[in-house]
Design a protein around this motif. Structure first.
Motif, PDB file in Angstrom:
ATOM      1  N   GLU A  30      14.786 113.405 -51.179  1.00  0.00           N
ATOM      2  CA  GLU A  30      13.792 114.009 -50.318  1.00  0.00           C
ATOM      3  C   GLU A  30      14.762 113.034 -48.973  1.00  0.00           C
ATOM      4  O   GLU A  30      14.034 113.901 -47.699  1.00  0.00           O
ATOM      5  N   ALA A  31      14.222 112.272 -48.984  1.00  0.00           N
ATOM      6  CA  ALA A  31      13.603 110.804 -47.499  1.00  0.00           C
ATOM      7  C   ALA A  31      14.747 111.346 -47.532  1.00  0.00           C
ATOM      8  O   ALA A  31      15.748 110.666 -46.293  1.00  0.00           O
ATOM      9  N   TYR A  32      15.937 110.794 -48.451  1.00  0.00           N
ATOM     10  CA  TYR A  32      17.260 110.551 -47.219  1.00  0.00           C
ATOM     11  C   TYR A  32      18.174 111.879 -46.967  1.00  0.00           C
ATOM     12  O   TYR A  32      18.482 111.774 -46.251  1.00  0.00           O
ATOM     13  N   SER A  33      17.423 112.832 -47.712  1.00  0.00           N
ATOM     14  CA  SER A  33      17.878 114.165 -47.256  1.00  0.00           C
ATOM     15  C   SER A  33      17.508 114.740 -45.752  1.00  0.00           C
ATOM     16  O   SER A  33      18.092 114.827 -45.057  1.00  0.00           O
ATOM     17  N   GLN A  34      15.990 114.121 -45.847  1.00  0.00           N
ATOM     18  CA  GLN A  34      16.000 114.449 -44.094  1.00  0.00           C
ATOM     19  C   GLN A  34      16.450 113.715 -43.621  1.00  0.00           C
ATOM     20  O   GLN A  34      16.434 114.435 -41.781  1.00  0.00           O
ATOM     21  N   THR A  35      16.843 112.456 -43.784  1.00  0.00           N
ATOM     22  CA  THR A  35      17.697 111.397 -42.780  1.00  0.00           C
ATOM     23  C   THR A  35      18.538 111.820 -42.727  1.00  0.00           C
ATOM     24  O   THR A  35      19.769 111.769 -41.274  1.00  0.00           O
ATOM     25  N   LYS A  47      11.434 111.487 -54.538  1.00  0.00           N
ATOM     26  CA  LYS A  47      10.940 111.576 -53.536  1.00  0.00           C
ATOM     27  C   LYS A  47      12.125 110.763 -51.850  1.00  0.00           C
ATOM     28  O   LYS A  47      12.156 111.059 -51.133  1.00  0.00           O
ATOM     29  N   LYS A  48      12.316 109.364 -52.814  1.00  0.00           N
ATOM     30  CA  LYS A  48      13.475 108.811 -52.553  1.00  0.00           C
ATOM     31  C   LYS A  48      14.738 110.346 -51.474  1.00  0.00           C
ATOM     32  O   LYS A  48      15.334 109.884 -49.983  1.00  0.00           O
ATOM     33  N   ASP A  58      19.957 115.432 -42.519  1.00  0.00           N
ATOM     34  CA  ASP A  58      19.792 116.821 -41.796  1.00  0.00           C
ATOM     35  C   ASP A  58      19.232 116.299 -39.815  1.00  0.00           C
ATOM     36  O   ASP A  58      19.993 116.643 -39.250  1.00  0.00           O
ATOM     37  N   ILE A  59      19.000 115.482 -40.362  1.00  0.00           N
ATOM     38  CA  ILE A  59      18.248 114.385 -38.411  1.00  0.00           C
ATOM     39  C   ILE A  59      19.868 113.733 -38.647  1.00  0.00           C
ATOM     40  O   ILE A  59      19.892 114.071 -36.844  1.00  0.00           O
ATOM     41  N   GLN A  60      20.125 112.995 -39.031  1.00  0.00           N
ATOM     42  CA  GLN A  60      22.340 112.893 -38.548  1.00  0.00           C
ATOM     43  C   GLN A  60      22.874 114.266 -38.289  1.00  0.00           C
ATOM     44  O   GLN A  60      23.414 114.200 -37.820  1.00  0.00           O
ATOM     45  N   THR A  61      23.371 115.133 -39.255  1.00  0.00           N
ATOM     46  CA  THR A  61      23.718 116.026 -39.276  1.00  0.00           C
ATOM     47  C   THR A  61      23.408 116.875 -37.574  1.00  0.00           C
ATOM     48  O   THR A  61      24.310 117.091 -37.071  1.00  0.00           O
TER      49      THR A  61
END
Length: 187
Positions: free
Chosen positions: A112-117, A109-110, A119-122
């Motif tokens: 996935e949350a980091y991955s989403q972050t 879960k952490k 993705d947003i930064q990218t």
């Protein structure tokens, strides 16, 4: 047929009349396992769960035990069941495994949350890069215009320098003008 009203009773719909249900609860029924006679109400509420001859399975069935038999023999079976002896080890391993799964799930879960972050930064970086490329193109076109202007100014400067050089050459080639020895003094 309903005894009080003599209407047909549908087998697919439950009977909801209190008087009919009370009559049914007083009917004597016999257990199919131990043949004890009891009232329908008593049979439904208590005896089904307590019948010593009711067919049950080993509590270690989830570990692989295939024993089934009368409820009265369950305790005797569990005392000799190899799966029952292994239950504490299995329970310990299961608890450990479940805890490890929870830790892993938390990490997932952490991540996935980091991955989403990320993705947003990218996406933000891509937008910034796109904007920077647009600015670079504008600056490039301005530089091309400035280069053209600089080239034009250099050409003008050369032309002006040529004119000056030509004028200097003409000045050197032309005869000097005579100078008089007398100076004009106004009176």
């Amino acid at each position: 047929m309903c005894p009080p009203c003599q209407l047909p009773i549908c087998e697919t719909q439950p009977v909801t009349m209190r008087s009919f249900n009370n009559m049914l609860d007083k009917i004597m029924v016999q257990c199919k396992e131990c043949f004890i006679l009891t009232t329908r109400k008593k049979f439904l509420e208590d005896h089904v769960n307590e019948c010593p001859n009711a067919e049950v399975v080993c509590i270690s069935q989830d570990l692989g035990c295939t024993w089934s038999g009368p409820k009265s023999q369950l305790t005797q079976h569990e005392d000799s069941c190899p799966f029952a002896y292994m239950r504490p080890v299995f329970d310990h391993l299961k608890k450990k495994y479940i805890n490890e799964l929870k830790v892993r799930d938390d990490k997932i879960k952490k991540l996935e949350a980091y991955s989403q972050t990320l993705d947003i930064q990218t996406a933000d970086y891509k937008n910034q890069i796109t904007a920077s490329i647009g600015e670079c193109e504008k600056l490039k076109s301005l530089c091309i215009c400035k280069d053209d202007t600089i080239t034009e100014l250099r050409k003008r400067l050369r032309d002006a320098q040529l004119k000056i050089d030509l004028h200097e050459q003409e000045k050197q080639l032309s005869p000097p003008t005579p100078k008089s020895d007398f100076a004009y003094v106004p009176t």
